[in-house]
Motif scaffolding. Structure first.
Motif, PDB file in Angstrom:
ATOM      1  N   SER A 109       0.843  -1.186   0.000  1.00 49.31           N
ATOM      2  CA  SER A 109       0.000   0.000   0.000  1.00 49.31           C
ATOM      3  C   SER A 109       0.883   1.242   0.000  1.00 49.31           C
ATOM      4  CB  SER A 109      -0.915  -0.010   1.231  1.00 49.31           C
ATOM      5  OG  SER A 109      -0.148   0.095   2.412  1.00 49.31           O
ATOM      6  N   ALA A 110       0.240   2.419  -0.079  1.00 49.67           N
ATOM      7  CA  ALA A 110       1.009   3.664  -0.125  1.00 49.67           C
ATOM      8  C   ALA A 110       1.814   3.865   1.157  1.00 49.67           C
ATOM      9  CB  ALA A 110       0.051   4.843  -0.341  1.00 49.67           C
ATOM     10  N   VAL A 111       1.176   3.632   2.310  1.00 51.22           N
ATOM     11  CA  VAL A 111       1.871   3.797   3.597  1.00 51.22           C
ATOM     12  C   VAL A 111       2.997   2.780   3.715  1.00 51.22           C
ATOM     13  CG1 VAL A 111       1.619   3.762   6.098  1.00 51.22           C
ATOM     14  CG2 VAL A 111      -0.207   4.717   4.679  1.00 51.22           C
ATOM     15  N   GLU A 112       2.707   1.535   3.339  1.00 47.38           N
ATOM     16  CA  GLU A 112       3.734   0.492   3.402  1.00 47.38           C
ATOM     17  C   GLU A 112       4.898   0.809   2.466  1.00 47.38           C
ATOM     18  OE1 GLU A 112       0.650  -3.215   4.367  1.00 47.38           O
ATOM     19  OE2 GLU A 112       1.446  -2.878   2.342  1.00 47.38           O
ATOM     20  N   GLY A 113       4.584   1.343   1.282  1.00 49.60           N
ATOM     21  CA  GLY A 113       5.630   1.693   0.331  1.00 49.60           C
ATOM     22  C   GLY A 113       6.531   2.805   0.844  1.00 49.60           C
ATOM     23  N   VAL A 114       5.916   3.834   1.464  1.00 43.66           N
ATOM     24  CA  VAL A 114       6.705   4.937   2.017  1.00 43.66           C
ATOM     25  C   VAL A 114       7.609   4.437   3.143  1.00 43.66           C
ATOM     26  CG1 VAL A 114       6.575   7.099   3.304  1.00 43.66           C
ATOM     27  CG2 VAL A 114       5.043   6.714   1.361  1.00 43.66           C
TER      28      VAL A 114
END
Length: 310
Positions: A3-8
């Motif tokens: 996800s976006a948070v996981e990717g960041v």
């Protein structure tokens, strides 16, 4: 997919890994060049070099484990890869914690000042302390290695070639995890004890210096405050390292929670990366070499700088 948070968060962990490898490689290279130049290496520089080298490998191991678990989960559950990562992790983690413990104890014996006879006895026998620490490393590593081999062998007999993670019970896993890490936990406790005693000694000496009004007192007090800050930052990062590893172990039972696993990876990566740059900025020899490198990069396109101006 992440996800976006996981990717960041994973990007932050990857950045920490890259910076950690660069910082620790720089420390190892500077000390090796100094050793080649002077044909001698002090005990402190030897421990710094060993710590930097072991942290390079620990970054690679935890990054490899995280990468396969996140992007190739079917490969991660294979017995052969899991055993290889476990053996690499066990060896490198022992070395990393041992070098950190030895460095903390040598700083404690070199800088601290206590009137107790046991401390004075140890301060006069640093060589014997080093031999004792090597003995601790070998004993804890041999015990841990034999326990890990036994656990792996029993698991093979019990479950054969099937996906082994499915069959671990929480109580069994927790007891085995604590048992095989008893040596590392002991070294970790020794590190914390040495750091706390050193901080107490520095704080007491700072209080004594404040009663003497002089320019020398101001400089000495500032140096002791700086040393206390370095030791406190080391303790915090070292504790965060173990917390991050523990979070990754907890995610063993909740593999679907990738965010928690990546958070543990990011937390664990702080110590080998951030502490390397703290060492560079607080060590005069490493700091001077680091400044020369930065100036060399800055003026690489404008001609060679005059190093005497640095």
């Amino acid at each position: 997919m992440l996800s976006a948070v996981e990717g960041v968060l994973f990007s932050v962990a990857a950045t920490e890994a890259v910076l950690g490898i660069l910082g620790n490689t720089f420390i190892a290279l500077v000390n090796c060049m100094e050793w080649a130049k002077n044909k001698r290496l002090s005990m402190t520089d030897f421990l710094l070099t060993g710590l930097a080298t072991s942290r390079i490998f620990i970054i690679w191991v935890i990054t490899l484990d995280a990468y396969t678990k996140l992007f190739y989960p079917t490969m991660h559950v294979s017995r052969r890869l899991s055993e290889s990562i476990t053996y690499m992790w066990m060896t490198v983690n022992h070395l990393t914690v041992w070098f950190a413990t030895s460095l903390s104890i040598f700083y404690f014996l070199k800088i601290a000042n206590f009137s107790h006879y046991a401390f004075r006895w140890l301060k006069r026998r640093t060589d014997k302390v080093f031999v004792f620490l090597i003995g601790c490393l070998l004993i804890t590593w041999l015990i841990t290695f034999s326990l890990v081999v036994k656990v792996m062998k029993d698991d093979k007999i019990k479950y054969g070639n099937r996906t082994w993670k499915t069959y671990w019970k929480k109580r069994e896993f927790t007891s085995n995890y604590i048992l095989v890490n008893i040596g590392v936990i002991s070294l970790f406790a020794m590190t914390l004890a040495a750091c706390f005693l050193l901080i107490i000694s520095l704080w007491r000496h700072r209080r004594q210096m404040q009663s003497h009004v002089s320019e020398f007192r101001d400089l000495n007090t500032a140096a002791h405050v700086k040393a206390m800050k370095v030791m406190i930052s080391f303790i915090i990062l070292f504790i965060l390292y173990f917390i991050g590893i523990s979070i990754e172990i907890i995610c063993f039972f909740i593999p679907e929670n990738k965010l928690l696993f990546i958070f543990g990876l990011t937390t664990a990566s702080m110590y080998p990366s951030w502490h390397a740059f703290i060492q560079i900025l607080t060590n005069s020899q490493l700091k001077q070499a680091f400044v020369r490198v930065l100036w060399g990069i800055k003026f690489s396109g404008e001609g060679r700088p005059n190093l005497r101006e640095l």
